[in-house]
Scaffold this motif. Structure first.
Motif, PDB file in Angstrom:
ATOM      1  N   VAL A 184     -11.082   6.752 -13.465  1.00 12.88           N
ATOM      2  CA  VAL A 184      -9.662   6.425 -13.599  1.00 12.88           C
ATOM      3  C   VAL A 184      -8.884   7.524 -12.885  1.00 12.88           C
ATOM      4  O   VAL A 184      -8.933   8.694 -13.288  1.00 12.88           O
ATOM      5  CB  VAL A 184      -9.216   6.341 -15.076  1.00 12.88           C
ATOM      6  CG1 VAL A 184      -7.720   6.046 -15.163  1.00 12.88           C
ATOM      7  CG2 VAL A 184     -10.019   5.283 -15.818  1.00 12.88           C
ATOM      8  N   GLY A 188     -16.299   0.655 -18.165  1.00 17.99           N
ATOM      9  CA  GLY A 188     -15.119   0.072 -17.546  1.00 17.99           C
ATOM     10  C   GLY A 188     -15.423  -1.236 -16.838  1.00 17.99           C
ATOM     11  O   GLY A 188     -16.478  -1.386 -16.211  1.00 17.99           O
ATOM     12  N   TRP A 189     -14.489  -2.171 -16.963  1.00 20.29           N
ATOM     13  CA  TRP A 189     -14.508  -3.424 -16.209  1.00 20.29           C
ATOM     14  C   TRP A 189     -13.231  -3.420 -15.365  1.00 20.29           C
ATOM     15  O   TRP A 189     -12.222  -4.027 -15.749  1.00 20.29           O
ATOM     16  CB  TRP A 189     -14.531  -4.621 -17.143  1.00 20.29           C
ATOM     17  CG  TRP A 189     -15.755  -4.748 -17.996  1.00 20.29           C
ATOM     18  CD1 TRP A 189     -16.858  -5.516 -17.759  1.00 20.29           C
ATOM     19  CD2 TRP A 189     -15.999  -4.126 -19.283  1.00 20.29           C
ATOM     20  NE1 TRP A 189     -17.766  -5.412 -18.774  1.00 20.29           N
ATOM     21  CE2 TRP A 189     -17.276  -4.568 -19.735  1.00 20.29           C
ATOM     22  CE3 TRP A 189     -15.256  -3.243 -20.091  1.00 20.29           C
ATOM     23  CZ2 TRP A 189     -17.810  -4.143 -20.946  1.00 20.29           C
ATOM     24  CZ3 TRP A 189     -15.794  -2.828 -21.285  1.00 20.29           C
ATOM     25  CH2 TRP A 189     -17.070  -3.275 -21.702  1.00 20.29           C
ATOM     26  N   ARG A 190     -13.263  -2.700 -14.269  1.00 23.81           N
ATOM     27  CA  ARG A 190     -12.053  -2.473 -13.489  1.00 23.81           C
ATOM     28  C   ARG A 190     -11.372  -3.770 -13.073  1.00 23.81           C
ATOM     29  O   ARG A 190     -10.136  -3.863 -13.090  1.00 23.81           O
ATOM     30  CB  ARG A 190     -12.399  -1.647 -12.240  1.00 23.81           C
ATOM     31  CG  ARG A 190     -11.197  -1.320 -11.371  1.00 23.81           C
ATOM     32  CD  ARG A 190     -11.606  -0.546 -10.148  1.00 23.81           C
ATOM     33  NE  ARG A 190     -10.456  -0.277  -9.295  1.00 23.81           N
ATOM     34  CZ  ARG A 190     -10.534   0.309  -8.111  1.00 23.81           C
ATOM     35  NH1 ARG A 190     -11.723   0.704  -7.650  1.00 23.81           N
ATOM     36  NH2 ARG A 190      -9.451   0.506  -7.399  1.00 23.81           N
ATOM     37  N   GLU A 191     -12.165  -4.774 -12.682  1.00 24.33           N
ATOM     38  CA  GLU A 191     -11.582  -6.032 -12.209  1.00 24.33           C
ATOM     39  C   GLU A 191     -10.779  -6.748 -13.275  1.00 24.33           C
ATOM     40  O   GLU A 191      -9.941  -7.608 -12.980  1.00 24.33           O
ATOM     41  CB  GLU A 191     -12.690  -6.953 -11.675  1.00 24.33           C
ATOM     42  CG  GLU A 191     -13.680  -7.439 -12.718  1.00 24.33           C
ATOM     43  CD  GLU A 191     -14.837  -6.471 -12.980  1.00 24.33           C
ATOM     44  OE1 GLU A 191     -15.895  -6.946 -13.422  1.00 24.33           O
ATOM     45  OE2 GLU A 191     -14.672  -5.261 -12.738  1.00 24.33           O
ATOM     46  N   HIS A 192     -11.032  -6.387 -14.553  1.00 28.64           N
ATOM     47  CA  HIS A 192     -10.294  -7.007 -15.657  1.00 28.64           C
ATOM     48  C   HIS A 192      -9.337  -6.013 -16.333  1.00 28.64           C
ATOM     49  O   HIS A 192      -8.660  -6.382 -17.297  1.00 28.64           O
ATOM     50  CB  HIS A 192     -11.263  -7.567 -16.699  1.00 28.64           C
ATOM     51  CG  HIS A 192     -12.212  -8.591 -16.144  1.00 28.64           C
ATOM     52  ND1 HIS A 192     -11.781  -9.783 -15.584  1.00 28.64           N
ATOM     53  CD2 HIS A 192     -13.568  -8.594 -16.016  1.00 28.64           C
ATOM     54  CE1 HIS A 192     -12.832 -10.476 -15.164  1.00 28.64           C
ATOM     55  NE2 HIS A 192     -13.924  -9.780 -15.415  1.00 28.64           N
ATOM     56  N   GLY A 193      -9.326  -4.776 -15.853  1.00 29.31           N
ATOM     57  CA  GLY A 193      -8.445  -3.770 -16.437  1.00 29.31           C
ATOM     58  C   GLY A 193      -8.854  -3.338 -17.831  1.00 29.31           C
ATOM     59  O   GLY A 193      -8.024  -2.872 -18.614  1.00 29.31           O
ATOM     60  N   VAL A 194     -10.149  -3.464 -18.158  1.00 28.72           N
ATOM     61  CA  VAL A 194     -10.642  -3.137 -19.497  1.00 28.72           C
ATOM     62  C   VAL A 194     -11.510  -1.890 -19.420  1.00 28.72           C
ATOM     63  O   VAL A 194     -12.418  -1.806 -18.583  1.00 28.72           O
ATOM     64  CB  VAL A 194     -11.454  -4.304 -20.090  1.00 28.72           C
ATOM     65  CG1 VAL A 194     -11.950  -3.952 -21.496  1.00 28.72           C
ATOM     66  CG2 VAL A 194     -10.620  -5.580 -20.117  1.00 28.72           C
ATOM     67  N   TYR A 195     -11.221  -0.939 -20.311  1.00 25.58           N
ATOM     68  CA  TYR A 195     -11.986   0.307 -20.366  1.00 25.58           C
ATOM     69  C   TYR A 195     -12.307   0.606 -21.827  1.00 25.58           C
ATOM     70  O   TYR A 195     -11.548   0.222 -22.733  1.00 25.58           O
ATOM     71  CB  TYR A 195     -11.202   1.468 -19.753  1.00 25.58           C
ATOM     72  CG  TYR A 195     -11.014   1.329 -18.262  1.00 25.58           C
ATOM     73  CD1 TYR A 195     -11.858   1.985 -17.371  1.00 25.58           C
ATOM     74  CD2 TYR A 195     -10.011   0.514 -17.738  1.00 25.58           C
ATOM     75  CE1 TYR A 195     -11.696   1.849 -15.998  1.00 25.58           C
ATOM     76  CE2 TYR A 195      -9.844   0.356 -16.370  1.00 25.58           C
ATOM     77  CZ  TYR A 195     -10.694   1.033 -15.509  1.00 25.58           C
ATOM     78  OH  TYR A 195     -10.543   0.882 -14.158  1.00 25.58           O
ATOM     79  N   THR A 240      -1.308   5.974 -16.627  1.00 27.04           N
ATOM     80  CA  THR A 240      -1.567   5.096 -15.485  1.00 27.04           C
ATOM     81  C   THR A 240      -1.390   3.629 -15.857  1.00 27.04           C
ATOM     82  O   THR A 240      -1.481   2.752 -14.984  1.00 27.04           O
ATOM     83  CB  THR A 240      -3.004   5.286 -14.960  1.00 27.04           C
ATOM     84  OG1 THR A 240      -3.941   4.794 -15.939  1.00 27.04           O
ATOM     85  CG2 THR A 240      -3.287   6.751 -14.664  1.00 27.04           C
ATOM     86  N   ILE A 246      -3.407   2.282 -18.177  1.00 30.93           N
ATOM     87  CA  ILE A 246      -4.699   1.913 -18.765  1.00 30.93           C
ATOM     88  C   ILE A 246      -4.766   2.453 -20.187  1.00 30.93           C
ATOM     89  O   ILE A 246      -4.498   3.634 -20.435  1.00 30.93           O
ATOM     90  CB  ILE A 246      -5.860   2.474 -17.926  1.00 30.93           C
ATOM     91  CG1 ILE A 246      -5.907   1.782 -16.557  1.00 30.93           C
ATOM     92  CG2 ILE A 246      -7.187   2.322 -18.659  1.00 30.93           C
ATOM     93  CD1 ILE A 246      -6.907   2.401 -15.608  1.00 30.93           C
ATOM     94  N   ARG A 273      -9.294  -7.711 -25.037  1.00 29.61           N
ATOM     95  CA  ARG A 273      -8.655  -7.089 -23.870  1.00 29.61           C
ATOM     96  C   ARG A 273      -8.896  -7.889 -22.583  1.00 29.61           C
ATOM     97  O   ARG A 273      -8.205  -7.669 -21.593  1.00 29.61           O
ATOM     98  CB  ARG A 273      -9.167  -5.661 -23.685  1.00 29.61           C
ATOM     99  CG  ARG A 273      -8.824  -4.715 -24.839  1.00 29.61           C
ATOM    100  CD  ARG A 273      -7.326  -4.452 -24.904  1.00 29.61           C
ATOM    101  NE  ARG A 273      -7.007  -3.447 -25.891  1.00 29.61           N
ATOM    102  CZ  ARG A 273      -6.932  -2.137 -25.641  1.00 29.61           C
ATOM    103  NH1 ARG A 273      -7.157  -1.701 -24.397  1.00 29.61           N
ATOM    104  NH2 ARG A 273      -6.646  -1.293 -26.603  1.00 29.61           N
TER     105      ARG A 273
END
Length: 302
Positions: A209, A221-228, A258, A260, A283
């Protein structure tokens, strides 16, 4: 008696000498017929393994969780039994502190640690993947990827393909396919296992991040879904000083700045696994979460 962690075998000591030592509390029992000077700490996995090999002879090959510990891997729980492979089946009464495995271990699937013959990282992880709960096996596989001489997953996969074993193959393949060196602790592996079992996409471990200050990392983290996700264990706070806790606060504030907001989960409290899955699933976009299906080949953590 001895300054080193020397294993004393009853068969090598005069009966009266051993009896006096036991009455005086001068020795600790490692296993039946094997002792350690009482000045040392409680017997370790390595002590129990060494005692068993001394009693059995050099043809014994230590395996599974025992080999994993000796290799330097983390385990989900401290092994209660010593695992050993022998080329012939046991006769007589079984020892409760030993898990016997009948079979052979080729020379290229062996290694040596502190004078003990054990299975190689690849054979160790494969044996665990075939015989243990998949979470316990995944913890070992994750850790084996971080060894100085790390696990070679392709070699382990080849060994699985060549194995005559029928039972446990689906779970073993899953463990090998999902092993990840990014897990910093068994509890991070637990969190990943729980999410994968629930049907979530494979997350990135130590997900980066970028903040205004520096790049931080979340456990998953699942960056493509914005989930951490961040796993919060009690030991994390019990062993942290005030300065470290303050740095952790600043880190988390920087990440949230940020936009997140990582899900912070623990393994305790009402609901257990279901609660964690529900919080993380919430999420994800609804259209993504609607496709989550529990992997029935993976049992709940025990």
């Amino acid at each position: 008696m001895h300054s080193e962690r020397e294993i004393l075998l009853a068969r090598d000591l005069p009966g009266e000498t051993l009896s006096r030592a036991r009455r005086a509390g001068a020795v600790r029992t490692v296993r039946r017929g094997a002792y350690l000077a009482a000045e040392h700490a409680e017997p370790t996995v390595a002590d129990r393994a060494r005692a068993l090999v001394l009693q059995l002879g050099p043809d014994a090959v230590l395996s599974h969780e025992t080999a994993a510990v000796l290799l330097g891997c983390r385990t989900w729980r401290t092994p209660r039994v010593t695992h050993v492979v022998r080329g012939y089946r046991r006769s007589g009464h079984a020892s409760r502190d030993v898990a016997w495995h009948f079979g052979s271990v080729p020379a290229d699937q062996r290694t040596s640690v502190a004078g003990l013959t054990i299975t190689s990282p690849e054979r160790t992880v494969l044996d665990c993947a075939l015989d243990l709960h998949p979470l316990a096996a995944l913890v070992i596989a994750d850790s084996a990827l971080r060894l100085p001489d790390p696990l070679d997953l392709e070699v382990a996969r080849r060994m699985l393909a060549e194995s005559p074993r029928r039972n446990g193959r689906v779970r073993a393949r899953w463990v090998l396919d999902h092993a990840d060196a990014g897990a910093d602790s068994p509890w991070e592996t637990w969190a990943r296992y729980v999410c994968l079992r629930a049907g979530m996409p494979r997350p990135r471990t130590q997900a980066p991040v970028v903040t205004a200050e520096r790049t931080y990392h979340c456990d998953l983290g699942w960056r493509e879904h914005g989930v951490y996700l961040e796993f919060d264990g009690r030991s994390k706070y019990a062993t942290s000083g005030q300065e470290e806790l303050w740095r952790e606060k600043l880190r988390f504030d920087a990440i949230r700045a940020t936009g997140i907001n990582p899900v912070r989960v623990t393994a305790t409290g009402p609901g257990g696994v279901a609660r964690v899955v529900a919080r993380v699933s919430a999420r994800f976009p609804d259209v993504v979460a609607a496709g989550f299906r529990v992997n029935r080949n993976l049992p709940l953590p025990d």
